[in-house]
Design a protein around this motif. Structure first.
Motif, mmCIF file in Angstrom:
data_model
loop_
_atom_site.group_PDB
_atom_site.id
_atom_site.type_symbol
_atom_site.label_atom_id
_atom_site.label_comp_id
_atom_site.label_asym_id
_atom_site.label_seq_id
_atom_site.Cartn_x
_atom_site.Cartn_y
_atom_site.Cartn_z
ATOM 1 N N PRO A 114 -10.882 0.140 -13.228
ATOM 2 C CA PRO A 114 -10.136 1.406 -13.254
ATOM 3 C C PRO A 114 -9.313 1.602 -14.513
ATOM 4 O O PRO A 114 -8.905 2.734 -14.810
ATOM 5 C CB PRO A 114 -9.237 1.307 -12.026
ATOM 6 C CG PRO A 114 -9.028 -0.160 -11.848
ATOM 7 C CD PRO A 114 -10.307 -0.821 -12.268
ATOM 8 N N GLY A 115 -9.025 0.543 -15.256
ATOM 9 C CA GLY A 115 -8.169 0.664 -16.424
ATOM 10 C C GLY A 115 -6.727 0.924 -16.019
ATOM 11 O O GLY A 115 -6.387 0.969 -14.830
ATOM 12 N N PRO A 116 -5.845 1.111 -16.999
ATOM 13 C CA PRO A 116 -4.436 1.370 -16.677
ATOM 14 C C PRO A 116 -4.278 2.695 -15.935
ATOM 15 O O PRO A 116 -4.908 3.692 -16.289
ATOM 16 C CB PRO A 116 -3.746 1.418 -18.049
ATOM 17 C CG PRO A 116 -4.748 0.939 -19.039
ATOM 18 C CD PRO A 116 -6.094 1.096 -18.438
ATOM 19 N N VAL A 117 -3.429 2.700 -14.917
ATOM 20 C CA VAL A 117 -3.203 3.930 -14.152
ATOM 21 C C VAL A 117 -1.802 3.874 -13.558
ATOM 22 O O VAL A 117 -1.300 2.809 -13.210
ATOM 23 C CB VAL A 117 -4.280 4.090 -13.052
ATOM 24 C CG1 VAL A 117 -4.209 2.965 -12.045
ATOM 25 C CG2 VAL A 117 -4.178 5.434 -12.362
ATOM 26 N N GLN A 118 -1.170 5.040 -13.461
ATOM 27 C CA GLN A 118 0.146 5.183 -12.859
ATOM 28 C C GLN A 118 0.032 6.041 -11.599
ATOM 29 O O GLN A 118 -0.919 6.819 -11.450
ATOM 30 C CB GLN A 118 1.122 5.839 -13.848
ATOM 31 C CG GLN A 118 1.369 5.027 -15.101
ATOM 32 C CD GLN A 118 2.057 3.712 -14.809
ATOM 33 O OE1 GLN A 118 2.960 3.642 -13.971
ATOM 34 N NE2 GLN A 118 1.620 2.653 -15.476
ATOM 35 N N PRO A 119 0.999 5.933 -10.676
ATOM 36 C CA PRO A 119 0.924 6.744 -9.447
ATOM 37 C C PRO A 119 0.758 8.231 -9.710
ATOM 38 O O PRO A 119 -0.036 8.904 -9.043
ATOM 39 C CB PRO A 119 2.256 6.439 -8.751
ATOM 40 C CG PRO A 119 2.627 5.082 -9.233
ATOM 41 C CD PRO A 119 2.147 5.001 -10.649
ATOM 42 N N LEU B 283 0.809 -1.219 0.000
ATOM 43 C CA LEU B 283 0.000 0.000 0.000
ATOM 44 C C LEU B 283 0.842 1.269 0.000
ATOM 45 O O LEU B 283 0.481 2.243 -0.660
ATOM 46 C CB LEU B 283 -0.940 0.041 1.216
ATOM 47 C CG LEU B 283 -2.113 -0.939 1.214
ATOM 48 C CD1 LEU B 283 -1.695 -2.293 1.762
ATOM 49 C CD2 LEU B 283 -3.274 -0.387 2.039
ATOM 50 N N ILE B 284 1.958 1.256 0.742
ATOM 51 C CA ILE B 284 2.687 2.502 0.967
ATOM 52 C C ILE B 284 3.965 2.529 0.134
ATOM 53 O O ILE B 284 5.066 2.217 0.610
ATOM 54 C CB ILE B 284 2.972 2.712 2.469
ATOM 55 C CG1 ILE B 284 1.678 2.581 3.259
ATOM 56 C CG2 ILE B 284 3.601 4.084 2.717
ATOM 57 C CD1 ILE B 284 0.565 3.540 2.813
ATOM 58 N N CYS B 285 3.798 2.868 -1.117
ATOM 59 C CA CYS B 285 4.877 3.093 -2.074
ATOM 60 C C CYS B 285 4.195 3.564 -3.357
ATOM 61 O O CYS B 285 2.957 3.673 -3.390
ATOM 62 C CB CYS B 285 5.711 1.831 -2.319
ATOM 63 S SG CYS B 285 4.806 0.466 -3.069
ATOM 64 N N GLY B 286 4.964 3.849 -4.410
ATOM 65 C CA GLY B 286 4.352 4.285 -5.662
ATOM 66 C C GLY B 286 3.361 3.268 -6.199
ATOM 67 O O GLY B 286 2.176 3.597 -6.421
ATOM 68 N N PRO B 287 3.776 2.010 -6.411
ATOM 69 C CA PRO B 287 2.816 0.994 -6.844
ATOM 70 C C PRO B 287 1.675 0.787 -5.844
ATOM 71 O O PRO B 287 0.582 0.370 -6.220
ATOM 72 C CB PRO B 287 3.676 -0.272 -6.968
ATOM 73 C CG PRO B 287 5.056 0.238 -7.243
ATOM 74 C CD PRO B 287 5.166 1.505 -6.436
ATOM 75 N N GLY B 288 1.931 1.082 -4.554
ATOM 76 C CA GLY B 288 0.881 0.945 -3.548
ATOM 77 C C GLY B 288 -0.269 1.908 -3.775
ATOM 78 O O GLY B 288 -1.440 1.568 -3.520
ATOM 79 N N LEU B 289 0.022 3.123 -4.239
ATOM 80 C CA LEU B 289 -1.048 4.055 -4.601
ATOM 81 C C LEU B 289 -1.966 3.426 -5.635
ATOM 82 O O LEU B 289 -3.200 3.541 -5.551
ATOM 83 C CB LEU B 289 -0.448 5.343 -5.162
ATOM 84 C CG LEU B 289 -0.190 6.510 -4.223
ATOM 85 C CD1 LEU B 289 0.562 7.604 -4.976
ATOM 86 C CD2 LEU B 289 -1.480 7.071 -3.644
ATOM 87 N N GLY C 66 11.135 8.837 -2.161
ATOM 88 C CA GLY C 66 10.817 9.700 -3.295
ATOM 89 C C GLY C 66 9.445 10.345 -3.253
ATOM 90 O O GLY C 66 9.247 11.429 -3.819
ATOM 91 N N LEU C 67 8.447 9.711 -2.594
ATOM 92 C CA LEU C 67 7.094 10.254 -2.610
ATOM 93 C C LEU C 67 6.863 11.365 -1.597
ATOM 94 O O LEU C 67 5.970 12.187 -1.775
ATOM 95 C CB LEU C 67 6.075 9.134 -2.354
ATOM 96 C CG LEU C 67 5.866 8.108 -3.461
ATOM 97 C CD1 LEU C 67 4.736 7.159 -3.087
ATOM 98 C CD2 LEU C 67 5.568 8.768 -4.790
ATOM 99 N N VAL C 68 7.654 11.402 -0.531
ATOM 100 C CA VAL C 68 7.360 12.337 0.563
ATOM 101 C C VAL C 68 7.436 13.804 0.135
ATOM 102 O O VAL C 68 6.495 14.564 0.387
ATOM 103 C CB VAL C 68 8.257 12.049 1.782
ATOM 104 C CG1 VAL C 68 8.187 13.183 2.806
ATOM 105 C CG2 VAL C 68 7.840 10.731 2.429
ATOM 106 N N PRO C 69 8.514 14.272 -0.522
ATOM 107 C CA PRO C 69 8.514 15.684 -0.942
ATOM 108 C C PRO C 69 7.387 16.006 -1.926
ATOM 109 O O PRO C 69 6.831 17.108 -1.894
ATOM 110 C CB PRO C 69 9.888 15.855 -1.607
ATOM 111 C CG PRO C 69 10.725 14.754 -1.046
ATOM 112 C CD PRO C 69 9.794 13.610 -0.838
ATOM 113 N N LYS C 70 7.033 15.035 -2.776
ATOM 114 C CA LYS C 70 5.985 15.262 -3.775
ATOM 115 C C LYS C 70 4.601 15.335 -3.146
ATOM 116 O O LYS C 70 3.688 15.934 -3.710
ATOM 117 C CB LYS C 70 6.004 14.142 -4.820
ATOM 118 C CG LYS C 70 7.303 14.060 -5.614
ATOM 119 C CD LYS C 70 7.327 12.834 -6.504
ATOM 120 C CE LYS C 70 8.655 12.701 -7.226
ATOM 121 N NZ LYS C 70 8.744 11.439 -8.027
#
Length: 333
Positions: free
Chosen positions: A221-226, A200-206, A273-277
């Motif tokens: 949902p179809g194809p989706v990226q973080p 759950l808690i990472c880019g792919p987790g989103l 990598g996700l925290v600042p974003k």
């Protein structure tokens, strides 16, 4: 580390990117910012090939190396959890002509960066203000961060010495805290079997959360990226907004659990990598509420700082700090 070497080769290897730099172990701030380069790991068959490319590009001359890797280090070898590279310390020395190479877990490096972080490198997400350790007394920090995967570490300061903890805490079992999270767990269990926090808690987790919420609602949902999810959330898409809310709340819950597990009353550092974003989302979500919501220990948790690390290369900074400490110990021996 060889005291005669002008520089130490540093590497921070994740599941997506390989970052390299040089360290001057005699400098108060050992990481040489102008030496930093970043490459996609898919561009190279091995870490040694990527390192050779870096040294050829920059003209760097090194005799020793510190390599932080996103995986468990066992004796001479490390395997990247989310990438097929297998790294051997002995082979690296031979292939790169190094006198000595040190392999450490990437979140041990993230932990070692904490004493070198400056005011502009951090942002408070909640709790008491964080104050750098002044050299007196013991101190315990926890470190957790989502990127390609979920890294977990810690830093113990005892009698003036720094001890980074190498863990694979991102792979502990996911503990749902709401009926909605129970439904997400049920959905992910059918897909993965055992569900870890990293699911759950990472880019792919989103993406996993988004797909679970969509399919629970009976929609494909179809194809989706973080990045699609975060952009849609900021544009007001309800399901994307809910995905980000769940992500931040679960992140807060497991970060608080980590503080309890390690006794990290001096602070929990949020890196990766996700925290600042996602800093604003973390600040305006249920992250801190779930971080503090620990029953009889809630009042204690309210005083624990949760600190976002904004330094773009904290892993390299920590590897440089470790190189400097090894050099100092060897000179004193």
């Amino acid at each position: 580390m060889n005291a005669a070497a002008a520089h130490v080769l540093l590497a921070d290897i994740g599941g997506t990117n390989a970052r390299f730099a040089l360290a001057d172990t005699a400098a108060p701030m050992p990481l040489l910012d102008d030496s930093i380069r970043e490459y996609a790991v898919t561009e190279f068959p091995s870490l040694a090939d990527a390192a050779r490319h870096y040294l050829e590009q920059t003209g760097g001359e090194v005799r020793d190396g510190v390599f932080a890797v996103a995986g468990r280090v066992e004796d001479d070898e490390a395997r990247i959890t989310n990438h097929p590279w297998v790294i051997s310390r002995t082979r690296l020395c031979t292939q790169l002509g190094l006198g000595q190479a040190v392999l450490i877990n990437d979140f041990a490096a993230q932990s070692m960066a904490i004493p070198l972080l400056r005011a502009g490198d951090i942002a408070l997400v909640g709790g008491a203000p964080w104050r750098p350790h002044d050299g007196d007394g013991d101190c315990t920090y926890a470190v957790i961060g989502p990127g390609t995967g979920l890294g977990v570490g810690g830093l113990l300061i005892r009698d003036g010495r720094h001890y980074p903890l190498e863990t694979e805490g991102g792979h502990v079992s996911f503990p749902p805290g709401t009926p909605e999270e129970l439904a997400i767990l049920d959905h992910l269990s059918r897909q993965f079997g055992r569900v870890s926090n990293e699911r759950l808690i990472c880019g792919p987790g989103l993406v996993n959360i988004y797909r679970a919420l969509s399919e629970i609602a009976g929609e494909d949902p179809g194809p989706v990226q973080p990045v699609d999810i975060t952009l849609r959330a900021r544009a007001g898409d309800p399901r994307s907004m809910r995905t980000v809310d769940v992500f931040c709340a679960v992140f807060g819950a497991i970060a608080g659990d980590l503080a309890l597990t390690l006794g990290a009353w001096d602070g929990v550092f949020l890196t990766g990598g996700l925290v600042p974003k996602m800093l604003e989302e973390l600040r305006h979500s249920g992250f801190r509420q779930r971080f503090e919501h620990k029953g009889r220990f809630s009042s204690n948790m309210a005083r624990v700082p949760s600190v976002a690390v904004l330094h773009p290369h904290a892993g390299l900074l920590g590897a440089a700090a470790l190189a400097g400490r090894i050099s100092l110990r060897e000179q004193a021996a």
